[in-house]
Motif scaffolding. Sequence first.
Motif, short mmCIF file in Angstrom:
data_model
loop_
_atom_site.label_atom_id
_atom_site.label_comp_id
_atom_site.label_asym_id
_atom_site.label_seq_id
_atom_site.Cartn_x
_atom_site.Cartn_y
_atom_site.Cartn_z
N GLY A 193 0.54 -1.22 0.03
CA GLY A 193 -0.34 0.28 -0.22
C GLY A 193 0.83 0.94 0.30
O GLY A 193 1.81 1.48 0.45
N ALA A 202 -3.66 -3.36 3.49
CA ALA A 202 -3.88 -1.62 2.91
C ALA A 202 -4.30 -0.57 3.50
O ALA A 202 -3.77 -0.47 4.90
CB ALA A 202 -5.54 -2.17 3.27
N THR A 247 -4.91 3.63 4.25
CA THR A 247 -5.37 4.95 4.16
C THR A 247 -4.86 6.84 4.94
O THR A 247 -3.94 5.76 5.95
CB THR A 247 -7.13 4.74 3.81
OG1 THR A 247 -7.90 6.27 4.01
CG2 THR A 247 -7.16 5.24 5.23
N THR A 305 -9.81 -5.55 0.83
CA THR A 305 -9.32 -5.22 -1.03
C THR A 305 -9.41 -3.19 -0.75
O THR A 305 -8.51 -3.32 -1.66
CB THR A 305 -10.41 -5.40 -1.72
OG1 THR A 305 -11.39 -4.79 -1.38
CG2 THR A 305 -9.88 -7.12 -1.51
N ALA A 306 -9.87 -3.22 -0.15
CA ALA A 306 -9.36 -1.61 0.38
C ALA A 306 -10.13 -0.99 1.16
O ALA A 306 -10.40 -1.54 2.17
CB ALA A 306 -10.74 -0.90 -1.57
#
Length: 335
Positions: free
Chosen positions: A140, A179, A181, A229-230
Amino acid sequence: MTARGWWGRLPRLVIAAMVVVLGVAVVAEVVSNEDVGGLEGEEQTAPTIESRTYVIRQDPADVIFDGERLWVAETGFGTVTSYGLDGQRLDTADVGGHPATLAAGAGFVWALDAEDGSVTQLDADATKLRKFQVGLEPAGLVFLGEHLWVTDPPRGAVSQITLQGGLVRQIEVGVSPGAITKTPEQVLVVDDDSFEVTGIDLSGKIVGSFNYPERVAVGGFDHATGSPTAFLSTPDTLWLALGDIGQVLRLTPGGQQLGLTRVPTGPLALAWGGGELWVASYDAGSVTRIAGDGAIIATHVIGGSPTAIAYDGEHVWVVDDEKNALIKLTPASVP
């Protein structure tokens, strides 16, 4: 008149437009308020959406918007290309390998190649500035606070990297961080082996963590959540795409579970725009729109195999590696 004769009479600009633009369509779907374990809601006419498709290079894997233009990782050609908001191709960089994940920040674009563990830095004109190693099998990539942040599952770490490619530190966060963010203040990392989300501030300090459910009840049955997956952070909500079981898990920023929303199974990609979550499904060839409270607004079948999705402030863009296409989606009020 033969087809060839008809083609030959067309002005060159019209021919060019036909080559670049594959098609325009208005797609109308049906809203369903059905959620996991619930009853199917009353059907009503959903918002329609206009779809415009542009030909791009082979096997696009990711798309991002940097505030001015779109960038697409064209994995099959080893290139990263910028596109205008009318779908026109602008600049292309040959970065080699298999660029598959993109990030933007500080006036640069960064392309991650998970196969060789490298990141390539590009300027706004797609000029290749440098290429450097970031991990064994990096998974990621985000840009925050003048640094790149890269998850490296084999090392169980997140690497904080300078604009010039220098390693600031490696932060051990678990067994297999994947993952990632960001919020304005921190990066958030998912470890799908320990089912843990870890927050790291701009200085590289771990500021907290919480566990998300290892198993959830779906339609009266107990299911393992699997590997997300996200992962996406919005102002009030964290969204985890659980493609193995076809669910999007909603969490508070502190980790409290808010609910599940049913989507197709398979690899999923997430984007937030216009007050909605947009979920691209690779297996179903669809885009599902979800309200902030988890209710499904509409599902639009666009065909193909969408791999990534982005929002430019007005339109949603999807890349499709089956059709080698860049698809522009515009909500429309009139079918």
